[in-house]
Design a protein around this motif. Structure first.
Motif, PDB file in Angstrom:
ATOM      1  N   GLN A  16     -16.027   1.642   4.129  1.00  0.00           N
ATOM      2  CA  GLN A  16     -16.603   2.761   4.964  1.00  0.00           C
ATOM      3  C   GLN A  16     -15.451   3.764   5.693  1.00  0.00           C
ATOM      4  OE1 GLN A  16     -19.833   3.326   4.904  1.00  0.00           O
ATOM      5  NE2 GLN A  16     -19.701   1.725   3.353  1.00  0.00           N
ATOM      6  N   LEU A  17     -14.165   3.206   5.602  1.00  0.00           N
ATOM      7  CA  LEU A  17     -13.266   3.855   6.478  1.00  0.00           C
ATOM      8  C   LEU A  17     -12.819   5.269   5.820  1.00  0.00           C
ATOM      9  CD1 LEU A  17     -11.465   0.819   7.888  1.00  0.00           C
ATOM     10  CD2 LEU A  17     -12.524   2.580   8.925  1.00  0.00           C
ATOM     11  N   PRO A  18     -12.493   6.408   6.022  1.00  0.00           N
ATOM     12  CA  PRO A  18     -12.063   7.566   5.510  1.00  0.00           C
ATOM     13  C   PRO A  18     -10.579   7.174   5.046  1.00  0.00           C
ATOM     14  CG  PRO A  18     -12.255   7.853   7.770  1.00  0.00           C
ATOM     15  CD  PRO A  18     -12.696   6.599   7.774  1.00  0.00           C
ATOM     16  N   GLN A  19     -10.238   8.037   3.904  1.00  0.00           N
ATOM     17  CA  GLN A  19      -9.020   7.985   3.633  1.00  0.00           C
ATOM     18  C   GLN A  19      -8.444   9.324   3.601  1.00  0.00           C
ATOM     19  OE1 GLN A  19      -6.911   5.345   2.869  1.00  0.00           O
ATOM     20  NE2 GLN A  19      -8.573   4.157   3.432  1.00  0.00           N
ATOM     21  N   PRO A  20      -7.053   9.427   3.679  1.00  0.00           N
ATOM     22  CA  PRO A  20      -6.071   8.794   4.132  1.00  0.00           C
ATOM     23  C   PRO A  20      -6.658   8.078   5.575  1.00  0.00           C
ATOM     24  CG  PRO A  20      -5.053  10.809   4.284  1.00  0.00           C
ATOM     25  CD  PRO A  20      -6.606  11.100   3.559  1.00  0.00           C
ATOM     26  N   ALA A  21      -5.828   6.723   5.874  1.00  0.00           N
ATOM     27  CA  ALA A  21      -6.132   6.183   6.882  1.00  0.00           C
ATOM     28  C   ALA A  21      -5.295   7.114   8.147  1.00  0.00           C
ATOM     29  CB  ALA A  21      -5.416   4.735   7.034  1.00  0.00           C
ATOM     30  N   THR A  22      -4.315   7.690   8.060  1.00  0.00           N
ATOM     31  CA  THR A  22      -3.597   8.377   8.834  1.00  0.00           C
ATOM     32  C   THR A  22      -3.613  10.018   8.367  1.00  0.00           C
ATOM     33  OG1 THR A  22      -2.160   6.633   9.432  1.00  0.00           O
ATOM     34  CG2 THR A  22      -1.563   8.681  10.126  1.00  0.00           C
ATOM     35  N   THR A  23      -4.055  10.773   9.626  1.00  0.00           N
ATOM     36  CA  THR A  23      -3.900  12.247   9.397  1.00  0.00           C
ATOM     37  C   THR A  23      -3.598  12.778  10.725  1.00  0.00           C
ATOM     38  OG1 THR A  23      -6.398  12.603  10.192  1.00  0.00           O
ATOM     39  CG2 THR A  23      -5.834  12.176   7.715  1.00  0.00           C
ATOM     40  N   GLU A  24      -3.493  14.103  10.966  1.00  0.00           N
ATOM     41  CA  GLU A  24      -3.147  14.499  12.479  1.00  0.00           C
ATOM     42  C   GLU A  24      -4.017  14.367  13.265  1.00  0.00           C
ATOM     43  OE1 GLU A  24      -4.759  19.115  11.899  1.00  0.00           O
ATOM     44  OE2 GLU A  24      -2.587  18.678  11.473  1.00  0.00           O
ATOM     45  N   ARG A  25      -5.486  13.892  12.869  1.00  0.00           N
ATOM     46  CA  ARG A  25      -6.493  13.603  13.876  1.00  0.00           C
ATOM     47  C   ARG A  25      -6.729  12.254  13.943  1.00  0.00           C
ATOM     48  NH1 ARG A  25      -9.473  17.322  15.654  1.00  0.00           N
ATOM     49  NH2 ARG A  25     -11.391  16.022  15.705  1.00  0.00           N
ATOM     50  N   ARG A  26      -6.329  11.318  13.209  1.00  0.00           N
ATOM     51  CA  ARG A  26      -6.595   9.946  13.292  1.00  0.00           C
ATOM     52  C   ARG A  26      -5.425   8.989  12.880  1.00  0.00           C
ATOM     53  NH1 ARG A  26     -10.144  10.872   8.854  1.00  0.00           N
ATOM     54  NH2 ARG A  26      -9.203  10.651   6.802  1.00  0.00           N
ATOM     55  N   GLN A  27      -5.306   7.834  13.559  1.00  0.00           N
ATOM     56  CA  GLN A  27      -4.055   7.230  13.446  1.00  0.00           C
ATOM     57  C   GLN A  27      -4.122   5.778  12.639  1.00  0.00           C
ATOM     58  OE1 GLN A  27      -5.345   8.499  16.602  1.00  0.00           O
ATOM     59  NE2 GLN A  27      -4.135  10.284  16.072  1.00  0.00           N
ATOM     60  N   GLY A  28      -5.056   5.624  12.119  1.00  0.00           N
ATOM     61  CA  GLY A  28      -5.467   4.640  11.002  1.00  0.00           C
ATOM     62  C   GLY A  28      -5.660   3.103  11.837  1.00  0.00           C
ATOM     63  N   MET A  29      -6.375   3.360  13.178  1.00  0.00           N
ATOM     64  CA  MET A  29      -6.774   2.512  13.989  1.00  0.00           C
ATOM     65  C   MET A  29      -8.585   2.301  14.055  1.00  0.00           C
ATOM     66  SD  MET A  29      -3.783   1.640  15.869  1.00  0.00           S
ATOM     67  CE  MET A  29      -2.403   2.491  15.746  1.00  0.00           C
ATOM     68  N   ALA A  30      -8.778   1.065  13.946  1.00  0.00           N
ATOM     69  CA  ALA A  30     -10.239   0.845  13.899  1.00  0.00           C
ATOM     70  C   ALA A  30     -10.441  -0.528  14.469  1.00  0.00           C
ATOM     71  CB  ALA A  30     -10.632   0.526  12.314  1.00  0.00           C
ATOM     72  N   PHE A  31     -11.694  -0.643  14.855  1.00  0.00           N
ATOM     73  CA  PHE A  31     -12.210  -2.067  15.172  1.00  0.00           C
ATOM     74  C   PHE A  31     -13.272  -2.518  14.385  1.00  0.00           C
ATOM     75  CE2 PHE A  31     -14.174   0.949  18.258  1.00  0.00           C
ATOM     76  CZ  PHE A  31     -15.292   0.364  18.274  1.00  0.00           C
ATOM     77  N   LEU A  32     -13.764  -3.710  14.268  1.00  0.00           N
ATOM     78  CA  LEU A  32     -14.615  -4.421  13.700  1.00  0.00           C
ATOM     79  C   LEU A  32     -15.425  -5.527  14.435  1.00  0.00           C
ATOM     80  CD1 LEU A  32     -16.566  -4.406  11.330  1.00  0.00           C
ATOM     81  CD2 LEU A  32     -14.817  -5.962  10.115  1.00  0.00           C
ATOM     82  N   ILE A  33     -16.478  -5.383  14.903  1.00  0.00           N
ATOM     83  CA  ILE A  33     -16.926  -6.383  15.814  1.00  0.00           C
ATOM     84  C   ILE A  33     -18.204  -7.056  14.625  1.00  0.00           C
ATOM     85  CG2 ILE A  33     -18.866  -7.064  17.433  1.00  0.00           C
ATOM     86  CD1 ILE A  33     -18.297  -3.906  18.594  1.00  0.00           C
TER      87      ILE A  33
END
Length: 149
Positions: free
Chosen positions: A55-72
């Motif tokens: 479900q995570l978008p690719q690429p993980a790191t862009t200028e808007r996202r840092q490749g950080m997620a959490f999963l409960i």
């Protein structure tokens, strides 16, 4: 009509961090919750992470996202739930996953389905606070290691 709700009274549930895993270029914080005595682990945790990564978008790191997620991963009374969240700047994206009790076959909950329960929302709020404290409050030098911790 009665005012009583068809449920037991709220009580805290065992909730613990379960480490950080790397997958598909993402760093995913794992948090377990249980309605019983044991936190999700082993194959349930692996299956939740495998389903979440899709479900995570690719690429993980862009200028808007840092490749950080959490999963409960929540062993609840109705199902095994996965609540996936990732940050794009100050915006949180969420996906809800569900597996029938006794299985670890996760499917994505449709948009008109549930998002999160009271126990999961406590964790989402803690994640929001950690993101504000360690990342958004210092955009010139965000502390991603502290956020992941």
């Amino acid at each position: 009509m009665t005012d009583a709700l068809p449920m037991p009274a709220y009580e805290p549930r065992l909730t613990r961090p379960l480490g950080v895993r790397e997958a598909a270029g993402w760093k995913v914080k794992l948090i377990g919750i249980t309605a019983g005595d044991e936190l999700p682990g082993g194959s349930a945790l692996d299956a939740a992470l495998d389903a979440a990564v899709k479900q995570l978008p690719q690429p993980a790191t862009t200028e808007r996202r840092q490749g950080m997620a959490f999963l409960i991963v929540h062993a609840g009374t109705e199902a095994l739930w996965g609540i996936l969240g990732w940050w794009e700047l100050d915006i949180l994206y969420l996906r809800t996953l569900r597996a029938d009790l006794g299985t670890s076959t996760f499917t994505v909950v449709p948009p008109d389905g549930p998002t999160a329960c009271a126990w999961e929302l406590l964790v989402v709020d803690a994640e929001r606070q950690a993101w504000v404290t360690h990342v958004l409050s210092n955009p010139e030098s965000p502390d991603y290691a502290a956020y992941l911790a």
